[in-house]
Design a protein around this motif. Structure first.
Motif, PDB file in Angstrom:
ATOM      1  N   THR A 106       2.878   9.102   3.147  1.00 35.04           N
ATOM      2  CA  THR A 106       2.238   9.438   4.406  1.00 35.04           C
ATOM      3  C   THR A 106       2.414   8.303   5.412  1.00 35.04           C
ATOM      4  O   THR A 106       2.678   7.165   5.033  1.00 35.04           O
ATOM      5  CB  THR A 106       0.735   9.727   4.201  1.00 35.04           C
ATOM      6  OG1 THR A 106       0.210  10.247   5.402  1.00 35.04           O
ATOM      7  CG2 THR A 106      -0.042   8.489   3.807  1.00 35.04           C
ATOM      8  N   LYS A 107       2.272   8.633   6.679  1.00 41.63           N
ATOM      9  CA  LYS A 107       2.308   7.610   7.727  1.00 41.63           C
ATOM     10  C   LYS A 107       0.910   7.081   7.981  1.00 41.63           C
ATOM     11  O   LYS A 107       0.694   5.885   8.094  1.00 41.63           O
ATOM     12  CB  LYS A 107       2.901   8.196   9.008  1.00 41.63           C
ATOM     13  CG  LYS A 107       2.948   7.211  10.144  1.00 41.63           C
ATOM     14  CD  LYS A 107       3.539   7.826  11.389  1.00 41.63           C
ATOM     15  CE  LYS A 107       3.451   6.842  12.552  1.00 41.63           C
ATOM     16  NZ  LYS A 107       3.936   7.392  13.782  1.00 41.63           N
ATOM     17  N   VAL A 111       0.585   3.069   4.393  1.00 44.62           N
ATOM     18  CA  VAL A 111       1.744   2.680   3.601  1.00 44.62           C
ATOM     19  C   VAL A 111       2.351   1.470   4.280  1.00 44.62           C
ATOM     20  O   VAL A 111       2.724   1.525   5.453  1.00 44.62           O
ATOM     21  CB  VAL A 111       2.789   3.819   3.516  1.00 44.62           C
ATOM     22  CG1 VAL A 111       4.022   3.356   2.755  1.00 44.62           C
ATOM     23  CG2 VAL A 111       2.174   5.038   2.847  1.00 44.62           C
ATOM     24  N   GLY A 112       2.405   0.365   3.553  1.00 49.73           N
ATOM     25  CA  GLY A 112       2.941  -0.829   4.180  1.00 49.73           C
ATOM     26  C   GLY A 112       2.996  -2.009   3.244  1.00 49.73           C
ATOM     27  O   GLY A 112       2.641  -1.938   2.073  1.00 49.73           O
ATOM     28  N   TYR A 142       0.852  -1.182   0.000  1.00 51.92           N
ATOM     29  CA  TYR A 142       0.000   0.000   0.000  1.00 51.92           C
ATOM     30  C   TYR A 142       0.892   1.237   0.000  1.00 51.92           C
ATOM     31  O   TYR A 142       1.753   1.375   0.866  1.00 51.92           O
ATOM     32  CB  TYR A 142      -0.891   0.029   1.247  1.00 51.92           C
ATOM     33  CG  TYR A 142      -1.781  -1.177   1.355  1.00 51.92           C
ATOM     34  CD1 TYR A 142      -2.991  -1.208   0.675  1.00 51.92           C
ATOM     35  CD2 TYR A 142      -1.416  -2.271   2.120  1.00 51.92           C
ATOM     36  CE1 TYR A 142      -3.820  -2.312   0.756  1.00 51.92           C
ATOM     37  CE2 TYR A 142      -2.235  -3.380   2.210  1.00 51.92           C
ATOM     38  CZ  TYR A 142      -3.437  -3.395   1.525  1.00 51.92           C
ATOM     39  OH  TYR A 142      -4.247  -4.501   1.608  1.00 51.92           O
ATOM     40  N   LEU A 143       0.676   2.115  -0.952  1.00 52.36           N
ATOM     41  CA  LEU A 143       1.456   3.340  -1.056  1.00 52.36           C
ATOM     42  C   LEU A 143       0.496   4.523  -1.133  1.00 52.36           C
ATOM     43  O   LEU A 143      -0.447   4.507  -1.937  1.00 52.36           O
ATOM     44  CB  LEU A 143       2.330   3.311  -2.313  1.00 52.36           C
ATOM     45  CG  LEU A 143       3.265   2.105  -2.459  1.00 52.36           C
ATOM     46  CD1 LEU A 143       3.915   2.106  -3.835  1.00 52.36           C
ATOM     47  CD2 LEU A 143       4.328   2.118  -1.376  1.00 52.36           C
ATOM     48  N   HIS A 146       5.092   2.052   7.214  1.00 49.30           N
ATOM     49  CA  HIS A 146       5.969   3.214   7.118  1.00 49.30           C
ATOM     50  C   HIS A 146       5.834   4.086   8.358  1.00 49.30           C
ATOM     51  O   HIS A 146       4.748   4.240   8.907  1.00 49.30           O
ATOM     52  CB  HIS A 146       5.622   4.029   5.873  1.00 49.30           C
ATOM     53  CG  HIS A 146       6.371   5.310   5.780  1.00 49.30           C
ATOM     54  ND1 HIS A 146       7.741   5.357   5.707  1.00 49.30           N
ATOM     55  CD2 HIS A 146       5.942   6.580   5.779  1.00 49.30           C
ATOM     56  CE1 HIS A 146       8.121   6.615   5.658  1.00 49.30           C
ATOM     57  NE2 HIS A 146       7.056   7.381   5.696  1.00 49.30           N
ATOM     58  N   ASP A 147       6.944   4.636   8.779  1.00 48.77           N
ATOM     59  CA  ASP A 147       6.973   5.611   9.869  1.00 48.77           C
ATOM     60  C   ASP A 147       7.732   6.813   9.342  1.00 48.77           C
ATOM     61  O   ASP A 147       8.793   6.664   8.731  1.00 48.77           O
ATOM     62  CB  ASP A 147       7.671   5.018  11.088  1.00 48.77           C
ATOM     63  CG  ASP A 147       7.620   5.940  12.290  1.00 48.77           C
ATOM     64  OD1 ASP A 147       8.027   7.106  12.157  1.00 48.77           O
ATOM     65  OD2 ASP A 147       7.183   5.492  13.355  1.00 48.77           O
TER      66      ASP A 147
END
Length: 186
Positions: A111-112, A121-122, A95-96, A137-138
């Motif tokens: 984005t976080k 995002v992951g 996921y973006l 994402h962080d």
């Protein structure tokens, strides 16, 4: 003379089959390379996940490998990609989502979380035997989204990306996404 002819037929048959096997092997190797950097809206997305090639495909139980949403009013870009293998019984989804308002060619960030506080995002292992299935994402970690082509008339967006995903509870706490590229329609 007939014996010599049989040997010739046998030799050429073996030679022909050998070339056929070599060319099949080459196709397998080529299918594991990252998609080319293009800007034609041909629905490709690939990257390296900790050095291993990851390519969106229709895979296992997913009819479309890539879903793309771009909202020109807000400039937000979202890409959901699936990589699956029925043989290996694995489904991974990436996921973006852009953090910045994308208005054209340029460098942006991921984005976080979205407006509801959900991680957007992951990399998630939807169906696999992996002991640590989810990384996210962080904003404290690497996040680069380069838009290399944006055509609102043809509804095409292309670019490259790199980012780090984390899960501190995993044996491997950071997943490095490198050499990412996409060429999609929205």
């Amino acid at each position: 003379h007939k014996m010599r002819q049989r040997y010739s037929i046998f030799f050429y048959t073996i030679l022909f089959l050998s070339f056929g096997l070599i060319s099949c092997q080459k196709e397998v190797e080529d299918s594991r390379s990252l998609p080319a950097l293009t800007n034609q809206g041909i629905y490709t997305l690939g990257c390296k996940v900790n050095g291993e090639i990851w390519i969106a495909n229709s895979g296992y139980q997913e009819p479309y490998p890539i879903y793309t949403y771009y909202f020109p009013e807000t400039g937000q870009l979202m890409i959901n990609a699936t990589m699956g293998s029925e043989e290996n019984k694995i489904i991974e989804q990436m996921y973006l989502m852009s953090e910045d308002s994308i208005v054209g060619v340029g460098t942006y960030a991921f984005t976080k979380v979205n407006e509801n506080g959900l991680r957007k995002v992951g990399l998630n292992n939807v169906y696999s035997e992996k002991s640590c299935p989810n990384y996210y994402h962080d904003s404290a970690y690497k996040s680069v989204l380069n838009i290399t082509y944006l055509d609102s008339n043809k509804r095409i967006v292309s670019g490259t990306f790199e980012l780090d995903l984390i899960n501190a509870e995993c044996d491997i706490p950071i997943v490095k996404i490198t050499e990412g590229r996409f060429d999609v329609r929205y």
